[in-house]
Structures are given as structure tokens and as C-alpha cells.
Design a protein around this motif. Sequence first.
Motif, PDB file in Angstrom:
ATOM      1  N   LYS A   1       0.823  -1.212   0.000  1.00  0.00           N
ATOM      2  CA  LYS A   1       0.000   0.000   0.000  1.00  0.00           C
ATOM      3  C   LYS A   1       0.857   1.261   0.000  1.00  0.00           C
ATOM      4  O   LYS A   1       0.548   2.234  -0.705  1.00  0.00           O
ATOM      5  CB  LYS A   1      -0.917   0.011   1.224  1.00  0.00           C
TER       6      LYS A   1
ATOM      7  N   ASP B   1      -4.106   4.120   4.170  1.00  0.00           N
ATOM      8  CA  ASP B   1      -4.380   2.694   4.308  1.00  0.00           C
ATOM      9  C   ASP B   1      -3.127   1.952   4.757  1.00  0.00           C
ATOM     10  O   ASP B   1      -3.189   1.032   5.584  1.00  0.00           O
ATOM     11  CB  ASP B   1      -4.849   2.149   2.953  1.00  0.00           C
TER      12      ASP B   1
ATOM     13  N   ASP C   1      -9.596  -2.472   7.887  1.00  0.00           N
ATOM     14  CA  ASP C   1      -8.688  -2.274   6.768  1.00  0.00           C
ATOM     15  C   ASP C   1      -9.439  -2.423   5.446  1.00  0.00           C
ATOM     16  O   ASP C   1      -9.223  -1.669   4.491  1.00  0.00           O
ATOM     17  CB  ASP C   1      -7.544  -3.286   6.843  1.00  0.00           C
TER      18      ASP C   1
ATOM     19  N   THR D   1     -11.521   0.773   4.861  1.00  0.00           N
ATOM     20  CA  THR D   1     -10.745   1.915   4.379  1.00  0.00           C
ATOM     21  C   THR D   1     -10.314   1.706   2.928  1.00  0.00           C
ATOM     22  O   THR D   1     -10.239   2.660   2.154  1.00  0.00           O
ATOM     23  CB  THR D   1      -9.494   2.141   5.253  1.00  0.00           C
ATOM     24  N   SER D   2     -10.058   0.450   2.564  1.00  0.00           N
ATOM     25  CA  SER D   2      -9.675   0.157   1.174  1.00  0.00           C
ATOM     26  C   SER D   2     -10.859   0.371   0.235  1.00  0.00           C
ATOM     27  O   SER D   2     -10.699   0.889  -0.882  1.00  0.00           O
ATOM     28  CB  SER D   2      -9.154  -1.280   1.058  1.00  0.00           C
TER      29      SER D   2
END
Length: 290
Positions: free
Chosen positions: A25, A40, A154, A157-158
Motif C-alpha cells: 500500500k 491505508d 482495513d 478503508t480500502s
Amino acid sequence: MNHEQTAVKATYFSIFGNLALAIVKGLAGFLGNSYALIADALESTTDVFSSLLVLFGIKYANKPADDNHPYGHGRAEPLITFLVVVFLITTATVIAYESIINIQTPHRLPEKWTLVILGIIIIWKEYSYRLVLKRSKETNSSALEADAWHHRSDAITSVAAFIGISMALFLGPGYEAADDWAALFASGFIMYNSYLIFRPALGEIMDEHVYDDLIDEIRRVSLTVEGVMDTEKCFIRKAGMKYHVDLHAVVNAHISVKEGHDIAHLLKDTLRQQIPQLGHVLIHIEPHEG
């Protein structure tokens, strides 16, 4: 494989998975001009440290009982969960702060290929969430459940970053900050998930009564023991991966003290054999006059 081994294996899966994703990321965000991806990556980095905390908590919580801890060390698990929640809240706060700063900072549109990276990440994190959550249910581990929710946060947020980058690319110049707004929105979801993780751990520390299904199973197994006529009070406390039980069992009032003592021991042994997740079982004998 016992519960501790299962939980430890799932935690190592989280540690190495988050470490790899943080690198991917971070590089993709830097090379692809995506602040949402960089945010992220920051979350994945904190996830590595929180998973290390979970690993420590699981190992410590499964230490055997000693003179100073006659009920074992299981309460270390919810305490570690509280620390994991602090990590989540800190991450959400940093992401929100960085997003606000980046919204006010002119920058180029993200690269299209970052969407491919995000798509792969979303699928992987959702798979990780489901796998670790399954292991947390199998082992009754609140710390492992918190680690699972880290994966779900996670993934959220992605998804937000994917939507934000897509909007920025579709709408073009003037909408470069769309992925920053997406990251800001995702930080709110992380805060909400923090509460979802914190609440059960608090209930565990406070001995909250939330184990009706387990109580029903304990009563059912108890009635299969010879000499047990009925059950009355049944209290459960969770500590780590084990459930400690206080149970009142009804027996014939006219049997001897030794017979009542033997029934209590047989009941305790049967419960622990039939329901492996039980820890300490305290049996109180109630006389039945009828």
C-alpha cells in the motif's frame, strides 16, 4: 491442535499479512499519487503492532494458574483488547487528520492502476477478516476477535479509497481530493468498529451475563448425571478462552454428605468433559425434600 495453537497461528497470519500489505500500500500510494492508499498503509502498519500485542496477550492469557492467579491469566485477553482499541482509535485519528490536511493541499490525480491494487487488497482483507473471526469463535478469544475486526476496518478503508479514487478519475481535474474525503469517511467507520470491539471486552471484564446458550447446554448435560434431579442458579464468567461456572445442583435431601460430594465431583467432571471450553466449575448442592 488446541485453542492456543489455533489462535497463535491465526495471529501470525495477521502479522505477516499486514506487514506485506503495509509495504504494498505504501509503495502504491507513493507511486500512484494516492493519499488514501498511504493512509491505508499507515493503518496496516499499526495493525502489525496490534497483532503483536494480541500474540503476547494470547500467550500470556494461556499461562497455567499459579498461587497468585488461581483462576489463571485469562483476563489478560480483554486488557490486550483495550490496547488494540487504542491502536484503532489512534489510527482513525491520524487518518482523519492527514485527510483534512491533504484535502487542503493541491495534488495530482491518482493513477488508474491503483484501483487494481485496491481491488486485490479488498478481497484479501475480507478473506482475512472471515478467517480470523472464525478462529476467534473456535477459540473463544476476544483478543483474536479484535484482530479480526482490524482486518475488516482495513477492508473498509480500502473500499473507501477505491470509491474515492474512482470518483477522482471519473470526474477529473478539480476532484483530486475525492480519495482524501474517502479516507476521512473511512476513519469514522474505524471509530465505530473500535466501539464494537471494546464493548464485548468491557462486558468480559465486568462479568456481564451474555451466555444464555451456554447455560442451557450446562443444564442439559447436568441432567444426564446420575443423582442430579435439577439445576438452579448458574453463573458464568469468561476469562480468556475459558468459561468459569458456578452451578447449583439439586439432589435428594436424604442421601449422605459423601454421596452428595461424589455427585458434585461426577457432575463437575462430566461438564468439563462434555463442554471443553469450561475452566473452573464450582458445584453447590441443593437438597430436594420431595
